[in-house]
Scaffold this motif. Structure first.
Motif, mmCIF file in Angstrom:
data_model
loop_
_atom_site.group_PDB
_atom_site.id
_atom_site.type_symbol
_atom_site.label_atom_id
_atom_site.label_comp_id
_atom_site.label_asym_id
_atom_site.label_seq_id
_atom_site.Cartn_x
_atom_site.Cartn_y
_atom_site.Cartn_z
ATOM 1 N N PRO A 26 -66.628 71.771 -22.467
ATOM 2 C CA PRO A 26 -65.848 70.888 -23.355
ATOM 3 C C PRO A 26 -64.530 70.411 -22.753
ATOM 4 O O PRO A 26 -64.083 69.308 -23.067
ATOM 5 C CB PRO A 26 -65.598 71.762 -24.591
ATOM 6 N N LEU A 27 -63.920 71.221 -21.884
ATOM 7 C CA LEU A 27 -62.684 70.763 -21.233
ATOM 8 C C LEU A 27 -62.962 69.576 -20.326
ATOM 9 O O LEU A 27 -62.200 68.607 -20.306
ATOM 10 C CB LEU A 27 -62.063 71.897 -20.415
ATOM 11 N N PHE A 28 -64.041 69.651 -19.576
ATOM 12 C CA PHE A 28 -64.401 68.536 -18.701
ATOM 13 C C PHE A 28 -64.819 67.321 -19.517
ATOM 14 O O PHE A 28 -64.549 66.189 -19.135
ATOM 15 C CB PHE A 28 -65.497 68.944 -17.726
ATOM 16 N N LEU A 29 -65.484 67.568 -20.634
ATOM 17 C CA LEU A 29 -65.870 66.465 -21.514
ATOM 18 C C LEU A 29 -64.623 65.756 -22.040
ATOM 19 O O LEU A 29 -64.586 64.524 -22.099
ATOM 20 C CB LEU A 29 -66.733 66.968 -22.671
ATOM 21 N N ALA A 30 -63.608 66.527 -22.403
ATOM 22 C CA ALA A 30 -62.361 65.921 -22.883
ATOM 23 C C ALA A 30 -61.730 65.056 -21.802
ATOM 24 O O ALA A 30 -61.232 63.954 -22.085
ATOM 25 C CB ALA A 30 -61.396 67.011 -23.326
ATOM 26 N N TYR A 31 -61.778 65.521 -20.567
ATOM 27 C CA TYR A 31 -61.219 64.744 -19.460
ATOM 28 C C TYR A 31 -62.013 63.455 -19.245
ATOM 29 O O TYR A 31 -61.429 62.382 -19.055
ATOM 30 C CB TYR A 31 -61.202 65.587 -18.182
ATOM 31 N N GLN A 34 -61.266 61.048 -21.972
ATOM 32 C CA GLN A 34 -59.937 60.475 -21.754
ATOM 33 C C GLN A 34 -60.008 59.337 -20.736
ATOM 34 O O GLN A 34 -59.391 58.285 -20.931
ATOM 35 C CB GLN A 34 -58.988 61.568 -21.269
ATOM 36 N N LEU A 35 -60.757 59.542 -19.657
ATOM 37 C CA LEU A 35 -60.908 58.478 -18.651
ATOM 38 C C LEU A 35 -61.598 57.247 -19.234
ATOM 39 O O LEU A 35 -61.175 56.114 -19.005
ATOM 40 C CB LEU A 35 -61.701 58.994 -17.448
ATOM 41 N N ILE A 36 -62.672 57.486 -19.990
ATOM 42 C CA ILE A 36 -63.421 56.365 -20.578
ATOM 43 C C ILE A 36 -62.548 55.593 -21.559
ATOM 44 O O ILE A 36 -62.524 54.358 -21.546
ATOM 45 C CB ILE A 36 -64.708 56.874 -21.261
ATOM 46 N N ALA A 54 -66.697 60.518 -12.479
ATOM 47 C CA ALA A 54 -66.440 61.708 -13.303
ATOM 48 C C ALA A 54 -67.552 61.921 -14.313
ATOM 49 O O ALA A 54 -67.935 63.067 -14.588
ATOM 50 C CB ALA A 54 -65.095 61.560 -14.013
ATOM 51 N N SER A 55 -68.101 60.840 -14.861
ATOM 52 C CA SER A 55 -69.195 60.964 -15.836
ATOM 53 C C SER A 55 -70.456 61.534 -15.185
ATOM 54 O O SER A 55 -71.104 62.425 -15.742
ATOM 55 C CB SER A 55 -69.512 59.604 -16.456
ATOM 56 N N ILE A 60 -74.020 66.246 -14.029
ATOM 57 C CA ILE A 60 -74.616 67.165 -13.054
ATOM 58 C C ILE A 60 -74.098 68.586 -13.279
ATOM 59 O O ILE A 60 -74.874 69.547 -13.302
ATOM 60 C CB ILE A 60 -74.326 66.687 -11.611
ATOM 61 N N TYR A 61 -72.805 68.721 -13.469
ATOM 62 C CA TYR A 61 -72.194 70.039 -13.704
ATOM 63 C C TYR A 61 -72.757 70.681 -14.968
ATOM 64 O O TYR A 61 -73.106 71.864 -14.965
ATOM 65 C CB TYR A 61 -70.676 69.892 -13.809
ATOM 66 N N THR A 62 -72.850 69.911 -16.042
ATOM 67 C CA THR A 62 -73.353 70.440 -17.299
ATOM 68 C C THR A 62 -74.797 70.906 -17.163
ATOM 69 O O THR A 62 -75.144 72.011 -17.611
ATOM 70 C CB THR A 62 -73.250 69.376 -18.413
ATOM 71 N N LEU A 63 -75.641 70.092 -16.553
ATOM 72 C CA LEU A 63 -77.035 70.484 -16.365
ATOM 73 C C LEU A 63 -77.163 71.713 -15.484
ATOM 74 O O LEU A 63 -77.936 72.635 -15.789
ATOM 75 C CB LEU A 63 -77.842 69.320 -15.780
ATOM 76 N N MET A 64 -76.412 71.739 -14.405
ATOM 77 C CA MET A 64 -76.470 72.886 -13.503
ATOM 78 C C MET A 64 -75.992 74.164 -14.171
ATOM 79 O O MET A 64 -76.669 75.202 -14.113
ATOM 80 C CB MET A 64 -75.607 72.615 -12.261
#
Length: 163
Positions: A26-31, A34-36, A54-55, A60-64
């Motif tokens: 969720p922290l990465f999702l927030a980032y 924010q970019l979008i 970043a998306s 990739i990070y989430t799936l991994m």
């Protein structure tokens, strides 16, 4: 019961680490959001490439992390159940014949079929989840405080942590 949790330390630490890495998604999702929003609402189209990168990296990070976490967690839980079952089996085999005959065979079978599963579901898994949730909550609180101290303090007051 702690000896079962710590008997396979490398699986415990591996499961804990992968759960933490999966917990900070969720922290990465927030980032990424924010970019979008920065590109969409503030017309910062020069950040569109960074936003896209970043998306994709986030997906990739989430799936991994979700996959690795699922595998590690199931492997660790399997090891815990196996250790518990082996110890239970040893204790049954080390009983004297008279002690063994006093107990109904159905009760002894229930230990292997139902009780080990219940210990896993209602003891081992909640403990692991609780440890991960506490650590992830602290990480998220630090992240929020880093963004803006006032927002972090308001959140702490809303949760009743500050009186």
């Amino acid at each position: 019961m702690c000896r079962y949790i710590l008997r396979n330390k490398k699986y415990f630490i591996g499961t804990l680490c992968t759960s933490l890495f999966a917990g900070v998604v969720p922290l990465f999702l927030a980032y990424v959001i924010q970019l979008i929003s920065d590109v969409a609402f503030n017309n910062h189209f020069e950040k569109a490439g960074t936003c896209l990168f970043a998306s994709v990296l986030f997906l990739i990070y989430t799936l991994m992390m979700t996959s690795i976490n699922s595998i590690m967690k199931s492997t660790y839980r399997k090891k815990l159940k196996t250790d518990l079952g082996e110890d239970l089996y040893s204790s049954l085999m080390n009983q004297s014949y008279s002690t063994f005959k006093k107990e109904k065979i159905g009760n002894q079978l229930s230990l292997f079929t139902n009780d080990i599963k219940m210990v896993d579901e209602y003891y081992f898994y909640p403990i692991l989840s609780m440890i991960v949730d506490i650590i992830v909550s602290v990480i998220i609180l630090i992240y929020i405080l880093r963004i803006h101290v006032f927002v972090g303090l308001v959140l702490r007051q809303e949760k009743g942590l500050i009186k």
